[in-house]
Design a protein around this motif. Structure first.
Motif, short mmCIF file in Angstrom:
data_model
loop_
_atom_site.label_atom_id
_atom_site.label_comp_id
_atom_site.label_asym_id
_atom_site.label_seq_id
_atom_site.Cartn_x
_atom_site.Cartn_y
_atom_site.Cartn_z
N LYS A 7 0.85 -1.12 0.22
CA LYS A 7 -0.07 0.00 0.15
C LYS A 7 0.78 1.20 0.03
O LYS A 7 0.78 2.47 -0.60
CB LYS A 7 -1.10 -0.05 1.15
CG LYS A 7 -2.10 -1.14 1.16
CD LYS A 7 -2.91 -0.79 2.22
CE LYS A 7 -4.34 -1.73 2.13
NZ LYS A 7 -4.07 -3.15 1.47
N GLN A 46 2.13 4.85 -3.77
CA GLN A 46 2.41 6.51 -3.98
C GLN A 46 3.89 6.83 -4.21
O GLN A 46 4.64 5.90 -4.56
CB GLN A 46 2.22 7.06 -2.31
CG GLN A 46 0.92 6.67 -1.80
CD GLN A 46 -0.47 7.16 -2.60
OE1 GLN A 46 -0.38 8.20 -3.36
NE2 GLN A 46 -1.30 6.28 -2.70
N VAL A 65 5.10 9.11 2.07
CA VAL A 65 3.56 9.71 1.65
C VAL A 65 2.71 8.46 1.70
O VAL A 65 1.29 8.61 2.16
CB VAL A 65 3.92 10.41 0.33
CG1 VAL A 65 2.47 10.68 -0.16
CG2 VAL A 65 4.68 11.63 0.11
N GLY A 66 2.95 7.52 1.24
CA GLY A 66 2.12 6.25 1.33
C GLY A 66 1.76 5.95 2.65
O GLY A 66 0.47 5.59 3.24
N LYS A 93 1.77 7.83 5.34
CA LYS A 93 0.79 8.92 5.90
C LYS A 93 -0.38 8.76 5.58
O LYS A 93 -1.21 9.23 6.34
CB LYS A 93 1.51 10.34 5.80
CG LYS A 93 2.86 10.52 6.22
CD LYS A 93 3.39 12.07 5.96
CE LYS A 93 4.68 12.13 6.66
NZ LYS A 93 5.09 13.73 6.28
N GLN A 94 -0.67 8.16 4.32
CA GLN A 94 -2.20 8.25 3.89
C GLN A 94 -2.77 7.10 4.53
O GLN A 94 -4.28 7.10 4.14
CB GLN A 94 -2.13 8.23 2.33
CG GLN A 94 -1.59 9.74 1.85
CD GLN A 94 -1.89 9.52 0.15
OE1 GLN A 94 -1.90 8.51 -0.46
NE2 GLN A 94 -1.33 10.72 -0.37
N THR A 103 -5.08 5.02 6.86
CA THR A 103 -5.81 5.49 7.86
C THR A 103 -5.63 4.77 9.21
O THR A 103 -4.89 4.00 9.52
CB THR A 103 -7.52 5.07 7.40
OG1 THR A 103 -7.46 3.79 7.29
CG2 THR A 103 -7.81 5.54 6.18
#
Length: 667
Positions: free
Chosen positions: A473, A477, A482-483, A485-486, A488
């Protein structure tokens, strides 16, 4: 005067509970908004008076008011103040009053935190909670009052608190369990309210999910702490022994675990709607069943509270009313509910469904092993004993499919997955897991049994598959950071829960396979070697506590000639009740525990000692804490905090659409 105030306050709380049971439900039925709006005030008022009643019992215990039967039976003047507070739930009557405190507290919190709900649903939820409060308050006032007086004749000293309960773990263990038990009543109330309204949709699942998570969180912490207490306090080195009271807390936890997964599927995909409601009913039903087991005396346990059959009959009758009534309502309404989502074999829905089935089967196994001896005896077929071998073997069979599904689930998407892509991922994860397991075990131990290898392999399988999913997952990104942090909060909760489960399985497998114990007879100055550790018995010293005296064995432990630690294993004699209690001494680390328990004095100045080496046992409780952290993460999810504009708008729309009643017009 204070005890009388406590009794009167509890009686007033009963009156408010009766009104809370009647007014909101009748208001929702007749569409009377004024009656529905009375529910929050009644809930808060009930909570205030129950807390006053409990405060009166705490005051009586702290001030050594032995005119009360309960205080005289469960406390003493020499008891430290913090154990005097603990004594208020150390006996049956006080424990039931603590249950009422939790019940009233949950009801008040729901009344405050549910302002975004439409009034009909809010009123029904609080009305059902009020009905449950009425049942337990009647039981407490009529059959289990902690305010019964001994006047005019009363003792000058109490009988003291059970030494088993004079432990720091017992200060918070029962409240945590009760918070979990009673917390499931909130989910139950939401389920009954949804059945009454006939709206078993995704919104109901979203509203009830945080309450379920909160109850499950408390239950997880309570069970973890109870396991640690059994290990450290009883002096035999065990962490779980399938006692009926332990099983009483495990059954609702297993159902609650199934429920939170089913709620997720219902909320996100609109599937399992009827099944989710049934699990909500079952979760609280098993809490009541656990209460019956602990409070009725039908089963013998080291920490059961009472042997009064009259109390057991009352609880059994209340259990029949609650469970029978809710299942009857479910039978009338659930058949009309259709699941909206569609899915195929290789999908996350199927993985969650398998998870639910296995957890429910595990619950039935625990219930069967706990209640079958009772039924067998009542039918005149003699006494039978179902113990650790039965439960261990049955749970071993369930572990393989459950852990496999847990490892596969993060890699699945909703609705449908391509089998070939999934097959390649699973093959790679399986290969990595086998290599890591074999390399670790065969380099660390001379003998590795098949069951140990499989259990450790499954734990590593879950860990590697979860890590694989995180990496997959995150790398979608532009950068891994960045991935990450995204992702949930709910996703990280899933990760935490799976890692915690892997730790628990790993700890159980390794400590069960490689723990070593020895019962030894030692004179001062003698040594014994166990798993490369040398234990030297340095002698006995006298100890004096606040309400006990005794002696402690001083044991120095060496490894490769260097002193590792010095342990003091105690044998206490409590002054008031003249009861003896063993306090084990433990040197703990993540890799192993060194555990010493003192036995009896033998001839010629020798003493009996029990020595354990328990590898990786702390991983079980670490895993329990990590699993609990998963629940906390979900509660921190912004979707479940505060009142959203959308839900507030829905509430305002519902209120504005309600026709004005004659009472509102006249006022």
């Amino acid at each position: 005067m204070i005890p009388e105030l406590g009794y009167i306050s509890l009686t007033i709380a009963l009156g408010l509970s009766i009104l809370l049971c009647i007014y909101p439900l009748w208001g929702a039925y007749t569409n009377n908004l004024r009656l529905m709006r009375a529910a929050p005030a009644l809930a808060i008022g009930q909570c205030v008076f129950v807390f006053i009643s409990y405060a009166a019992l705490v005051y009586a215990s702290l001030t050594d008011d032995f005119t009360l039967v309960y205080v005289a039976s469960n406390s003493s003047s020499s008891l430290p103040w913090y154990y005097k507070i603990t004594s208020t739930w150390g006996g049956h009557e006080g424990a039931m009053l603590l249950w009422l405190v939790m019940q009233a507290g949950w009801t008040a919190i729901v009344s405050i935190a549910s302002q975004s709900l439409p009034w009909p649903l809010r009123a029904r939820v609080l009305g059902v909670l009020g009905f449950l409060g009425v049942g337990f308050m009647f039981y407490t006032l009529l059959m289990s009052s902690p305010f019964e007086s001994l006047l005019p004749y009363y003792p000058v000293e109490g009988h003291d608190l059970n030494p088993l309960l004079q432990d720091p773990g017992m200060i918070i263990h029962p409240p945590l369990l009760y918070m979990g038990y009673v917390g499931l009543s909130v989910t139950f109330s939401f389920a009954i309210a949804a059945l009454l309204t006939g709206k078993l949709d995704n919104t109901w699942a979203k509203w009830s999910r945080p309450w379920t998570i909160a109850a499950w969180l408390f239950l997880t912490l309570g069970i973890t702490l109870g396991s640690w207490w059994a290990y450290s306090e009883l002096g035999w080195g065990g962490w779980w022994f399938w006692d009926p009271v332990e099983n009483a807390s495990l059954m609702p936890w297993l159902i609650a675990t199934a429920l939170i997964h089913s709620l997720a599927a219902t909320e996100k995909r609109g599937v399992f709607k009827s099944w989710t409601v049934l699990l909500a009913i079952a979760g609280f039903s098993f809490s009541l069943l656990g209460t019956f087991i602990v409070r009725s005396g039908v089963l013998v346990s080291v920490h059961a509270f009472t042997t009064d059959p009259g109390r057991g009959i009352f609880i059994l009758g209340f259990l029949a009313i609650v469970v029978g009534g809710s299942l009857a309502l479910y039978a009338m309404r659930a058949s009309a509910v259709n699941s909206a989502g569609r899915y195929r074999l290789f999908s996350r829905e199927v993985a969650l469904w398998l998870n639910n089935i296995l957890l429910c089967v595990a619950t039935l196994i625990v219930m069967l092993g706990t209640l079958l001896p009772l039924v067998h005896k009542e039918l005149g077929m003699g006494s039978i004993s179902i113990g650790e071998p039965f439960f261990n073997e049955m749970f071993s069979y369930l572990l393989v499919p459950f852990a496999f599904a847990l490892g596969v689930a993060p890699l699945l998407r909703w609705k449908q997955n391509k089998f070939n892509t999934l097959k390649n991922k699973l093959s790679l994860i399986a290969l990595i897991s086998i290599v890591i397991t074999a390399s670790w075990l065969y380099s660390s131990y001379d003998v590795v049994s098949l069951m140990t290898f499989i259990a450790v392999l499954l734990a590593i399988w879950v860990t590697i598959s979860t890590i694989f999913d995180i990496v997959e997952k995150a790398t979608k990104q532009t950068s891994i950071l960045v991935g990450l942090k995204q992702l949930t909060t709910s996703y990280w909760a899933m990760v935490s829960g799976h890692f915690g489960f892997a730790c628990v399985v790993m700890g159980i497998a390794l400590t069960s396979a490689y723990s070593v114990e020895r019962d030894v007879r030692m004179l001062p100055g003698e040594t014994v070697t166990l798993n490369e550790y040398v234990y030297r018995f340095d002698g006995i010293k006298e100890i004096v506590g606040a309400n006990y005296t005794g002696h402690a064995a001083v044991v120095s432990i060496y490894n490769n000639g260097e002193k590792v630690t010095e342990l003091h294993a105690e044998k206490r004699r409590y002054n008031v009740g003249m009861q003896f209690m063993t306090e084990a001494a433990i040197d703990a680390s993540l890799g192993r525990d060194l555990y010493v328990a003192l036995g009896e004095q033998l001839s010629n100045g020798a003493w009996a000692l029990r020595i354990y080496h328990k590898p990786y046992i702390r991983w079980m409780w670490l895993g329990g804490l990590i699993i609990s952290f998963a629940g906390l993460l979900i509660l921190l999810d912004k979707r479940y905090r505060g009142t959203t504009k959308a839900s507030q708008k829905t509430k305002d729309t519902n209120e504005s659409s309600q026709p004005a009643t004659s009472d509102e017009v006249s006022s």
